[in-house]
Design an enzyme around this catalytic site. Sequence first.
Site, mmCIF file in Angstrom:
data_model
loop_
_atom_site.group_PDB
_atom_site.id
_atom_site.type_symbol
_atom_site.label_atom_id
_atom_site.label_comp_id
_atom_site.label_asym_id
_atom_site.label_seq_id
_atom_site.Cartn_x
_atom_site.Cartn_y
_atom_site.Cartn_z
ATOM 1 N N GLU A 189 0.820 -1.222 0.000
ATOM 2 C CA GLU A 189 0.000 0.000 0.000
ATOM 3 C C GLU A 189 0.849 1.264 0.000
ATOM 4 O O GLU A 189 0.708 2.133 0.856
ATOM 5 C CB GLU A 189 -0.952 0.002 1.206
ATOM 6 N N ASP A 190 1.767 1.365 -0.963
ATOM 7 C CA ASP A 190 2.541 2.585 -1.181
ATOM 8 C C ASP A 190 3.621 2.844 -0.139
ATOM 9 O O ASP A 190 4.211 3.911 -0.148
ATOM 10 C CB ASP A 190 1.633 3.823 -1.237
ATOM 11 N N ALA A 191 3.850 1.922 0.767
ATOM 12 C CA ALA A 191 4.942 2.153 1.700
ATOM 13 C C ALA A 191 6.263 1.907 0.975
ATOM 14 O O ALA A 191 6.292 1.277 -0.084
ATOM 15 C CB ALA A 191 4.819 1.231 2.893
ATOM 16 N N GLY A 251 4.892 7.905 -0.919
ATOM 17 C CA GLY A 251 4.689 6.805 0.013
ATOM 18 C C GLY A 251 5.422 7.106 1.298
ATOM 19 O O GLY A 251 6.282 7.983 1.348
ATOM 20 N N ARG A 304 -1.807 2.969 -11.648
ATOM 21 C CA ARG A 304 -1.536 4.403 -11.807
ATOM 22 C C ARG A 304 -0.927 4.726 -13.169
ATOM 23 O O ARG A 304 -0.958 5.867 -13.605
ATOM 24 C CB ARG A 304 -0.595 4.872 -10.715
#
Lengths: 600, 377
Positions: free
Chosen positions: A217-219, A369, A401
Amino acid sequence: MSEIYLNNKLVGESQNPKEFVDQLREERRKGSLSANVNVFYDEATTNVYASTEKGRVRRPVIIVKDGKSLLTEDHLKRIESNEVQWKDLVEEGIIEYIDSSEEENCFVAFTPQELTPEHTHVEISPLVMLGLCSSLVPFGNFNQSTRLNAGSKNQKQAVGLYVSNYPVRLDMDVNVLHYAQKPLVQTIMHDVWGYDKHPAGQNIIVAVMSYKGYNMEDAIILNQGSIDRGLGRSTYFRPSIAEELRYAGGLIDEVSIPDKEVKGYKTEKDYRFLEQDGIIYPEAIVKEGDVIIGKTSPPRFLSSLDEYSIATATRRESSLGLRHGEKGVIDFVLITENEEGNRLIQVRVRDTKVPEIGDKFTSRHGQKGIVGMIVPPSDMPFSASGMTPDLIFSPHGIPSRMTISHLIELVGGKTGALSGRTIDGTTFQAESEDDLRNELLNNGFRENGTETFYNGETGERLEAKIFVGNMYYLKLKHMVTNKLHARARGPIQLLTRQPTEGRAKEGGLRLGEMEKDTFIAHGASLLLKERFNSDNTAVPVCESCGLLAVHDDFRNKSYCPLCSDNVEISMVEMSYAFKLILDEFKSLGIYPKLSLASKY
Amino acid sequence: MADIFKEYEGKLPQKILTDLKQFMPAKASQTKIKQICEQVVKEYNESKADPGECIGNISAESIGEPGTQMTLNTFHFAGVAEMNVTVGLPRIIEILDGRKELKTPSMEIYLKKPHSQGTDIKKLALSIKETTLDDITSEFQINIVDLSVEIMLDKQIMKDAGITNTIVANALKKYTKGYNLKQQDDSFVIKSKSKDANLNDLYKIKEKLKPVHLKGIKGVTQVLPVKRDNEYLIITAGSNLKDVLKLDVVDASRTVTNNIYEIADLFGIEAARQSIINEVFGVIENQGLNVDIRHIMLVADTMCNSGIVKGITRYGIVSQKSSVLAKASFETPLKHIINSALIGEVDPLDSVVENVMINQPVPIGTGLPSLVTKIKK
């Protein structure tokens, strides 16, 4: 007959409006008319509108005559040798500024290649359709517009060298990046704007892979070794300002170490850093609660000045301390005077921020992130050459994206680093991807940017080839240390006796309407009561009239102002907010009578 | 076998009993059946809400949360313009608010055989559609000199709708008392009998004649025959269930409208309750969401238990709350407080909101029971 308007005022008429407009424009290009004039011929009404007003948005374009651009090779050479400047081109009538209305009469070619005799102008560069920030995104034409927008916006929040005279400035809430670099992959705008004078990021090695699920999740995952060597390290500056205010009656605030007699005196330890003038010394290491500027104010109400007290005892303590949760080093002390002639003291606190879990990073393509884990370099996955990446980015951020520019920059950055040059990634006229790949191949790497990687903990070879390369990464100004907040006990509001709101006031975290509903749905009635008792109060209630009674602590006696003291008075627990609404009812002329019954 | 089931009649609801009878294997032994029934009773009792269970709140959350996911406000029928149905969140709000005027009233008319198989379905649909004088008129002309109104009819439209001059003449007669009605080939001329007629009156009669009903069922503005599960039915825009049910060809047992008040008037409050359930459940299902029907049933029960349909608004069921503070915490607090103060209302503090306000345990779940002790004398 066509009407001619100057700044929307009717000034004359013309039989030949088109000719008139052409003539006006010719005069403007020759220089006999100001270059700031724009003319517009309205086909529908055959009217002519000339504007000289301020506030029109205008843009420069190259003039085209008979299908040929007036800007020739010769001009370009002379520009390069600094013989000719922009100003000269405008004066020579090669470049002109058009406004939104004159644009309607123009036929502007996008590139010189597509010029036809019908064209009236040609764009200087396709890049002019973008703003400053958008043109700083490399390979921007490979992206969806929303991602380009996000990428542009993120760059404005990047921590960098925002001005080079920051040591003598007292800007509120600013960050300076320690080892800022200019990007490996640049656009023309980086040169034009002087980006190398105030860079905002660092070129780091990015591997696109997952790592133990800590970059879901974008970390992102950072390499502890890179952080130790200065990756993403920045300094945070925040000045505190104290003013010696003047009050009525010649009273004045006084900056000094407060006397022990002063009302609200903290402890001696809190004032330990203050020098004789009541101001802290530079390079003092301070933490929350420590006083930076010692100050006392005159009493709030003059009437409280009674004869028996000594002057100092009536003064109030109003020192400036470090805020809750802050720490740092005193960086700079400034003593000056403000426009009202009051003495003004500014003390700037500096704090080094080392990247930690929760800090926000982004590339220039809207791929932001936060740090999910920091891994020791020994545990980082490594390539065949033994190289460990600085940052691990999750591949799941890409498909939905569709930030192709992110991937191309990775290959471009790798090529640039290996060839020792900067790569041109200007939107619409960037170096071709194929060339970059070939150059990478010639440098002895796989042309698609992938490399064989090994598990950092077990040393096993990873089955997949890992896409790895150099990217320009930005540290954003949102850092956890400035946002982290929790509270168990703390300040309350005067009116409602409920906890204050917001981190700055050390406030509580609100248990809202919907959260309340979940407690009810679970039937957790008594737990709900406990969660809501922050403003619980016991009030004396007169059982005869049902209104609030009075309890006199000195005489240890309760009485009702209405029914005197021969009545039963009981203490009732209720929220202070409810006590307030009872008072409001009374002020409205409504009699809120409480009838008490035994609970058991 | 029947005796065993009889035994359980008070213990289990009728629906479960019939289901049990239907699905019970024929060769099951008496003891086995008994065992099964005992197990069903046990499961049934366990599935009941416990005392103090906060069913209203859970229903509200269960309907409210999927509401946040709903999209697409209107649904259009292919081919027919101006015919769409409100669905999604706006429709649910419409139903639960108990609105009298719907955004898109509509009926689903089921037909008897042979029309349900498609015979004359188009003609039938057109005969239901309402036609007014305005629909078949190409122009209204006011003759200022003669002081007369001439209604020019569109022959083609009339033919399509199956309207003859006589029908028009008969319809107009009722509304033109005191006027002379003269019929020409494709127009009617209306002239006042009295001598002191003025232009104003003529204009008024013109406007009055426009909505004159000629044919079809009042209120039905659009019709659309559709095929659903091997059967033809007619979907309408505009609703008038009472008149539709009078038609012989209509299957009155299945024909419905989406107007709850109409159903309440025609069939009574129980039908209205069922209609609310059907409509709300239909919308939620339509959106591909899943809400247990018992939540919707509870809402429908609350809306209907006073005998008339009441919306969940400050005028509807919220106004029935016994607590002053609870009413005031919903909408228009000042109004409720002032009205209660005028009549000296007493708040019994026996529901949730008011107890949260005064920070007392809410009478739900663990806050419901209280202890009773005997005091020795």
